[in-house]
Scaffold this motif. Structure first.
Motif, PDB file in Angstrom:
ATOM      1  N   ASN A  71     -10.107   2.813   3.372  1.00  0.00           N
ATOM      2  CA  ASN A  71      -9.297   3.349   2.285  1.00  0.00           C
ATOM      3  C   ASN A  71      -8.069   2.479   2.020  1.00  0.00           C
ATOM      4  O   ASN A  71      -7.624   2.341   0.872  1.00  0.00           O
ATOM      5  N   THR A  72      -7.528   1.892   3.087  1.00  0.00           N
ATOM      6  CA  THR A  72      -6.396   0.979   2.921  1.00  0.00           C
ATOM      7  C   THR A  72      -6.818  -0.250   2.121  1.00  0.00           C
ATOM      8  O   THR A  72      -6.111  -0.700   1.215  1.00  0.00           O
ATOM      9  N   GLN A  99      -1.961  10.218   2.025  1.00  0.00           N
ATOM     10  CA  GLN A  99      -3.349  10.143   2.477  1.00  0.00           C
ATOM     11  C   GLN A  99      -3.454   9.435   3.828  1.00  0.00           C
ATOM     12  O   GLN A  99      -4.191   9.869   4.716  1.00  0.00           O
ATOM     13  N   ARG A 103      -0.908   7.313  -1.603  1.00  0.00           N
ATOM     14  CA  ARG A 103      -1.596   6.619  -0.511  1.00  0.00           C
ATOM     15  C   ARG A 103      -0.874   6.874   0.806  1.00  0.00           C
ATOM     16  O   ARG A 103      -1.516   7.035   1.850  1.00  0.00           O
ATOM     17  N   LYS A 109      -9.276  -0.447  -0.026  1.00  0.00           N
ATOM     18  CA  LYS A 109      -9.505  -0.040  -1.416  1.00  0.00           C
ATOM     19  C   LYS A 109      -8.189   0.064  -2.179  1.00  0.00           C
ATOM     20  O   LYS A 109      -8.094  -0.351  -3.339  1.00  0.00           O
ATOM     21  N   ASN A 110      -7.180   0.613  -1.517  1.00  0.00           N
ATOM     22  CA  ASN A 110      -5.890   0.774  -2.182  1.00  0.00           C
ATOM     23  C   ASN A 110      -5.234  -0.573  -2.472  1.00  0.00           C
ATOM     24  O   ASN A 110      -4.721  -0.811  -3.567  1.00  0.00           O
ATOM     25  N   ILE A 111      -5.290  -1.474  -1.490  1.00  0.00           N
ATOM     26  CA  ILE A 111      -4.677  -2.789  -1.677  1.00  0.00           C
ATOM     27  C   ILE A 111      -5.445  -3.600  -2.707  1.00  0.00           C
ATOM     28  O   ILE A 111      -4.855  -4.368  -3.481  1.00  0.00           O
ATOM     29  N   SER A 169       0.828  -1.205   0.000  1.00  0.00           N
ATOM     30  CA  SER A 169       0.000   0.000   0.000  1.00  0.00           C
ATOM     31  C   SER A 169       0.864   1.257   0.000  1.00  0.00           C
ATOM     32  O   SER A 169       0.600   2.213  -0.723  1.00  0.00           O
ATOM     33  N   CYS A 199       2.715   3.206  -3.061  1.00  0.00           N
ATOM     34  CA  CYS A 199       2.041   4.308  -3.758  1.00  0.00           C
ATOM     35  C   CYS A 199       2.197   5.558  -2.886  1.00  0.00           C
ATOM     36  O   CYS A 199       1.618   5.635  -1.804  1.00  0.00           O
ATOM     37  N   SER A 202      -6.566  -2.642  -5.378  1.00  0.00           N
ATOM     38  CA  SER A 202      -6.095  -2.283  -6.717  1.00  0.00           C
ATOM     39  C   SER A 202      -4.908  -3.140  -7.150  1.00  0.00           C
ATOM     40  O   SER A 202      -4.638  -3.294  -8.346  1.00  0.00           O
ATOM     41  N   TYR A 203      -4.183  -3.709  -6.167  1.00  0.00           N
ATOM     42  CA  TYR A 203      -3.081  -4.612  -6.487  1.00  0.00           C
ATOM     43  C   TYR A 203      -3.581  -6.028  -6.733  1.00  0.00           C
ATOM     44  O   TYR A 203      -2.923  -6.815  -7.418  1.00  0.00           O
TER      45      TYR A 203
END
Length: 227
Positions: free
Chosen positions: A204-205, A174, A171, A207-209, A165, A168, A211-212
């Motif tokens: 949010n974490t 954020q 991120r 959601k970001n992960i 995470s 990025c 994406s991977y």
């Protein structure tokens, strides 16, 4: 078993667990008692104790007359833990908003300032370490040993995902602001606001992960920000 041998077994356990979660030991790899003992300078007894404990945690499969093999940690495991963590961390932050000491608030403030410094320098490794430290102090501030133990264990298990995470930069920035929002709510002793901020941070974490792709960040599957 005396206290010294138990303590040694715990050290071996922590080392092997860290190596499994970091990907040093790959999924399906055999964990040989003799080789591990020799590399760590211990007998096979504490290694055997550690492997049994790892089996209880679901990281190792011990097959009679064959040996111990790494099960690892899957993307689904991480997703499940993040969902559990969201609920537990929200509860912890609610308690911390009312129970945190002045010293703990100051420590969290200092961590955020240090994070901003290293963020400006592009020191991602330090930012990951400071992220962990922020959460450790937050869990302590909740005042519940049971919650603290559970959350620290989950946080440790998710180190690989956090590194993914934080690869990025956007991120990372954020996340630090989200930590700031949690701390500000704690300063106000606003338990509901703090809980919402904590839940948003975990959401949010996730959601970001996502994406991977969860399975691309499982044990041994993520390295230096690349699949």
């Amino acid at each position: 078993m005396n206290r010294d041998s138990h303590s040694l077994g715990q050290k071996v356990f922590q080392t092997i667990r860290k190596d499994i979660l970091s990907g040093t030991y790959k999924k399906g790899e055999e964990l040989k008692e003799k080789a591990i003992g020799e590399s760590m300078g211990v007998s096979r007894t504490p290694v055997r104790e550690a492997l049994r404990q790892l089996e209880l945690e679901g990281l190792v499969d011990m097959i009679p007359n064959k040996g111990a093999y790494v099960i690892g940690f899957s993307g689904q495991d991480m997703q499940d833990i993040y969902e559990i963590r969201s609920a537990l961390e929200g509860l912890c932050v609610r308690k911390a908003a009312l129970e945190a000491t002045g010293g703990q608030i100051e420590m969290m403030e200092e961590i955020l300032c240090l994070t901003e410094f290293h963020m400006n320098k592009g020191h991602m490794e330090y930012m990951v370490e400071l992220d962990s430290r922020f959460h450790e102090v937050l869990y302590e501030a909740g005042g519940s040993r049971v919650l603290e133990h559970a959350l620290k264990d989950y946080h440790y298990y998710l180190e690989q995902a956090r590194r993914a995470s934080f690869s990025c930069f956007g991120r990372a920035v954020q996340a630090n602001q989200e930590h700031r929002n949690i701390l500000e709510a704690m300063k106000e002793q606003n338990a509901e606001k703090a809980e919402r901020a904590a839940n948003l941070h975990v959401s949010n974490t996730i959601k970001n992960i996502t994406s991977y792709g969860w399975n691309n960040i499982e044990t041994g599957g993520y390295e230096n920000g690349k699949n």
